[in-house]
Design a protein around this motif. Structure first.
Motif, short mmCIF file in Angstrom:
data_model
loop_
_atom_site.label_atom_id
_atom_site.label_comp_id
_atom_site.label_asym_id
_atom_site.label_seq_id
_atom_site.Cartn_x
_atom_site.Cartn_y
_atom_site.Cartn_z
N MET A 1 14.11 85.88 1.05
CA MET A 1 15.19 85.74 2.01
C MET A 1 16.34 84.92 1.42
O MET A 1 17.45 85.02 1.89
CB MET A 1 14.69 85.07 3.28
N SER A 4 19.14 87.20 0.44
CA SER A 4 19.58 88.20 1.41
C SER A 4 21.10 88.25 1.60
O SER A 4 21.64 89.26 2.02
CB SER A 4 18.90 87.97 2.77
N LYS A 5 21.80 87.18 1.29
CA LYS A 5 23.26 87.15 1.42
C LYS A 5 23.96 87.68 0.15
O LYS A 5 25.15 87.92 0.16
CB LYS A 5 23.73 85.73 1.71
N PHE A 10 20.06 93.74 -3.21
CA PHE A 10 19.32 94.91 -2.73
C PHE A 10 19.78 96.20 -3.40
O PHE A 10 19.08 97.21 -3.36
CB PHE A 10 19.44 95.04 -1.21
N PHE A 34 14.25 88.74 8.72
CA PHE A 34 15.69 88.46 8.69
C PHE A 34 16.09 87.66 9.92
O PHE A 34 15.62 87.94 11.03
CB PHE A 34 16.49 89.77 8.65
N VAL A 86 20.80 93.14 7.29
CA VAL A 86 19.69 93.91 6.74
C VAL A 86 20.20 95.03 5.85
O VAL A 86 21.27 95.60 6.10
CB VAL A 86 18.76 94.49 7.84
N ARG A 107 24.59 97.33 3.39
CA ARG A 107 24.15 96.17 4.16
C ARG A 107 24.90 96.17 5.49
O ARG A 107 26.12 96.37 5.52
CB ARG A 107 24.44 94.89 3.40
#
Length: 114
Positions: A1, A4-5, A10, A34, A86, A107
């Motif tokens: 996580m 994730s920003k 991804f 998330f 996500v 995203r």
């Protein structure tokens, strides 16, 4: 996580799964991790009137429960749950010239009421 920003994190990764059931399970687990509020989007769950329907056509055979449970290949699931941030993957060619084609990873940056 913690990544994730990061917008490219991804883009360089993917999870492969053998069956759609496994994909849905992985998606549900990752969505819970998330932060943020979930937003649920539902497909239409009624039959459209058609000239091809016979007068003796039994609409009760195709109740919303039956229609919502149908998941043939090539059709999206009835309920789509998303959160801001996500990753999502396109499963259709929308605009190839702009790079929006099957397999493109994106995203979610905002969710709105439909």
């Amino acid at each position: 996580m913690e990544n994730s920003k990061n917008p490219t994190y991804f883009q360089e990764r993917a999870i492969l799964a053998p069956k759609n059931e496994v994909v849905h399970e992985i998606n549900d687990r990752l969505l819970e991790k998330f932060p943020g509020v979930k937003k649920e989007y539902l497909s239409c769950d009624s039959l459209c009137h058609s000239d091809y329907l016979h007068d003796n056509f039994d609409k009760n055979l195709y109740s919303p429960d039956v229609l919502n449970g149908v998941t043939p290949s090539g059709l999206p699931i009835h309920k789509l749950v998303l959160k801001v941030g996500v990753p999502v993957m396109l499963l259709r060619n929308i605009d190839q010239k702009c790079g929006l084609c099957n397999g493109t990873r994106l995203r979610v940056i905002a969710l709105d009421v439909v």
